[in-house]
Write an enzyme that holds these catalytic residues in place. Structure first.
Site, PDB file in Angstrom:
ATOM      1  CG  HIS A 127      49.451  78.436  44.295  1.00  0.00           C
ATOM      2  ND1 HIS A 127      50.554  79.105  43.715  1.00  0.00           N
ATOM      3  CD2 HIS A 127      49.581  77.300  43.553  1.00  0.00           C
ATOM      4  CE1 HIS A 127      51.169  78.621  42.688  1.00  0.00           C
ATOM      5  NE2 HIS A 127      50.441  77.195  42.560  1.00  0.00           N
ATOM      6  CD  GLU A 128      45.952  74.193  44.416  1.00  0.00           C
ATOM      7  OE1 GLU A 128      45.631  73.857  43.121  1.00  0.00           O
ATOM      8  OE2 GLU A 128      47.289  73.680  44.452  1.00  0.00           O
ATOM      9  CG  HIS A 131      46.634  77.159  39.685  1.00  0.00           C
ATOM     10  ND1 HIS A 131      47.378  77.763  38.709  1.00  0.00           N
ATOM     11  CD2 HIS A 131      47.352  76.733  40.573  1.00  0.00           C
ATOM     12  CE1 HIS A 131      48.685  77.337  38.970  1.00  0.00           C
ATOM     13  NE2 HIS A 131      48.592  76.732  40.175  1.00  0.00           N
ATOM     14  CD  GLU A 189      52.374  76.213  39.663  1.00  0.00           C
ATOM     15  OE1 GLU A 189      52.479  76.654  40.769  1.00  0.00           O
ATOM     16  OE2 GLU A 189      51.594  76.148  39.140  1.00  0.00           O
TER      17      GLU A 189
HETATM   18 ZN   LIG Z   1      50.194  75.994  41.128  1.00  0.00          ZN
END
Ligand SMILES: [Zn+2]
Length: 469
Positions: A127-128, A131, A189
């Site tokens: 997830h990071e 980003h 997100e």
């Molecule tokens: Zn996030």
């Protein structure tokens, strides 16, 4: 292996690859961004150096190797965008992780302890990484429409008081949990969950573990969950969205568990010194540039170099323009914002921020309404309002006039304001043009009583603007 068997194998591999490409149909593309990828990397490295001064980075070899192994497995996937990722562990008990633009990624020991298996840990890391790959930090900074950004890039090149990070924090875009650069929107997100899902699947982790872990954190409420959700707000229906994304991916059998390594590392955490949570909870909050200004230097306009009418061309990512050959380009061919000015035309304030007193800036304004679609009149008005709020002495000199720039509709607006050069006023010739990705703007800034030839250079520059098809 026979030649035929080799051929069959190669074809099978190619076909597998082909179907995988087909199946990854949810192509996530990075959004509106004025920065180049290199500027992401530069900014992230500056921020990492600063953050690591305050963060208790774990030096234990086994723990670090373990995290780096997972990080590499995920970040070597093509969807991770080829950024120079690094992975470090922070001795913090809160359940959190964060990534800086361009790749530096940090995982708290609290997160290592909280994960039930390696897949859950990999889920947060994926997830990071997503980003970073989707460039959400600089995307959100770009959308904030800070018209000081192009001058800031120039100031960072010139050095002096203002590093890029220091100047951003002067504009209120630091690295604290609530700053634009680090606090992600719900739509960012969702994107990070989807790309994270793809990264996990490709790296051989069961993506459902990401959803399970987020659910677990949420259920914990007050005990550690909120730190992560403060900068990563829950977009809602996470599990369902991740499950739907998994269904679009090629069927895979994921190894269950993969938790022996994690158990060993969790045991190893006991050897670390106790965490000092209160002192470091906001570890990266304070990122002010904070250098002492030099005294007694009052910049004056006459020191600035008047533009020559011999022009040369500069190619930026989304436009090209000709500029006076005695001026300098501050920006990159891969970015969508640039300052072109003589060095003496850039004035650095005591707090490290930079403004252009003589020169030109070019960038894009992100429309705040209308789903990002450009409306020339309305967005030009918004841009002028933004210019005025950053410089209260600025006034429009009459109405905007319609002009053509290349083949596009544009507006020319003449503004006046106080100059950063002492005792001077300036003229700001603003050209705005509708483009698909946002409102293109070009501001030509010069002191008020300059000779006519200067206005001629401005007109030549406007005529030279080209947009790629
Ligand atoms: Zn996030």
């Amino acid at each position: 292996m026979t030649a035929r068997a080799t051929r069959v194998l190669v074809l099978t591999l190619l076909a597998g690859n082909f179907f995988e490409i087909l199946a990854d149909h949810k192509q996530l593309k990075a959004g509106f961004n004025l920065f180049s990828k290199e500027q992401d990397v530069h900014l992230g490295q500056e921020a990492a150096t600063k953050a690591e001064r305050d963060l208790p980075i774990v030096r234990d070899r086994a723990i670090t190797d373990y995290i780096q192994g997972i990080g590499r497995r995920l970040s070597s996937q093509p969807q991770a965008g080829g950024f120079p990722y690094t992975f470090k562990v922070v001795n913090e008990s809160s359940i959190n992780a964060f990534a800086l633009p361009g790749g530096p990624t940090y995982v708290n020991t609290g997160l290592l302890r909280a994960a039930d298996n390696e897949g859950q840990l990999a889920g947060v890391m994926a997830h990071e990484i997503a980003h970073v790959a989707l460039r959400h930090g600089t995307n959100q900074t770009s959308k904030a429409n800070l018209i000081q950004l192009p001058a800031m890039i120039a100031g960072a090149v010139l050095g002096g008081n203002g590093s890029m990070l220091g100047q951003l924090s002067q504009l209120g875009i630091g690295l604290g949990a609530n700053s634009v650069l680090m606090k992600f929107s719900r739509s960012a997100e969702s994107e990070a969950d989807l790309l994270g899902t793809q990264l996990m699947a490709r790296a051989g982790y069961n993506p459902i573990e990401m959803a399970r872990f987020f659910e677990k954190l949420e259920a914990q409420g007050g005990r550690g969950g909120p730190e992560f959700f403060a900068s990563h707000p829950n977009p809602g229906n996470r599990r369902k969205a991740i499950e739907e994304e998994i269904r679009t991916l090629p069927q895979r059998n994921y190894a269950e568990g993969e938790s022996d390594g994690l158990r060993r590392i969790q045991a190893q955490l006991a050897s670390l010194p106790p965490t000092d949570r209160d002192a470091r909870a906001q570890g990266i909050e304070d990122t002010r540039g904070g250098q002492v200004p030099r005294d007694g230097q009052v910049p004056r306009a006459r020191e600035a170099t008047r533009p020559s009418d011999r022009l040369r061309e500069f190619q930026a990512r989304d436009f090209s323009i000709s500029y006076p050959d005695n001026w300098e380009v501050f920006g990159s061919n891969d970015s969508a914002m640039v300052t072109i000015a003589p060095r003496e035309g850039i004035v650095q304030a005591r707090n490290g921020t930079s403004t252009v007193g003589y020169g030109a800036i070019m960038s894009f304004f992100y429309p705040q309404y209308n789903d990002g679609r450009v409306d020339l009149d309305r967005d030009t008005r918004d841009l002028i309002a933004q210019l005025k709020s950053s410089n209260p002495t600025m006034r429009a000199d009459g109405n905007s006039r319609r002009i053509r720039v290349e083949r596009e509709n544009g507006l020319l607006t003449t503004l006046t304001s106080e100059s950063p050069f002492q005792g001077e006023s300036e003229v700001d010739l603003l050209v705005t043009v509708t483009r698909p990705q946002g409102l293109f703007y070009f501001v030509f800034i010069s002191p008020r009583n300059e000779p006519k030839q200067v206005r001629g250079v401005f007109r030549q520059m406007v005529r030279s603007v080209r947009f790629p098809d």
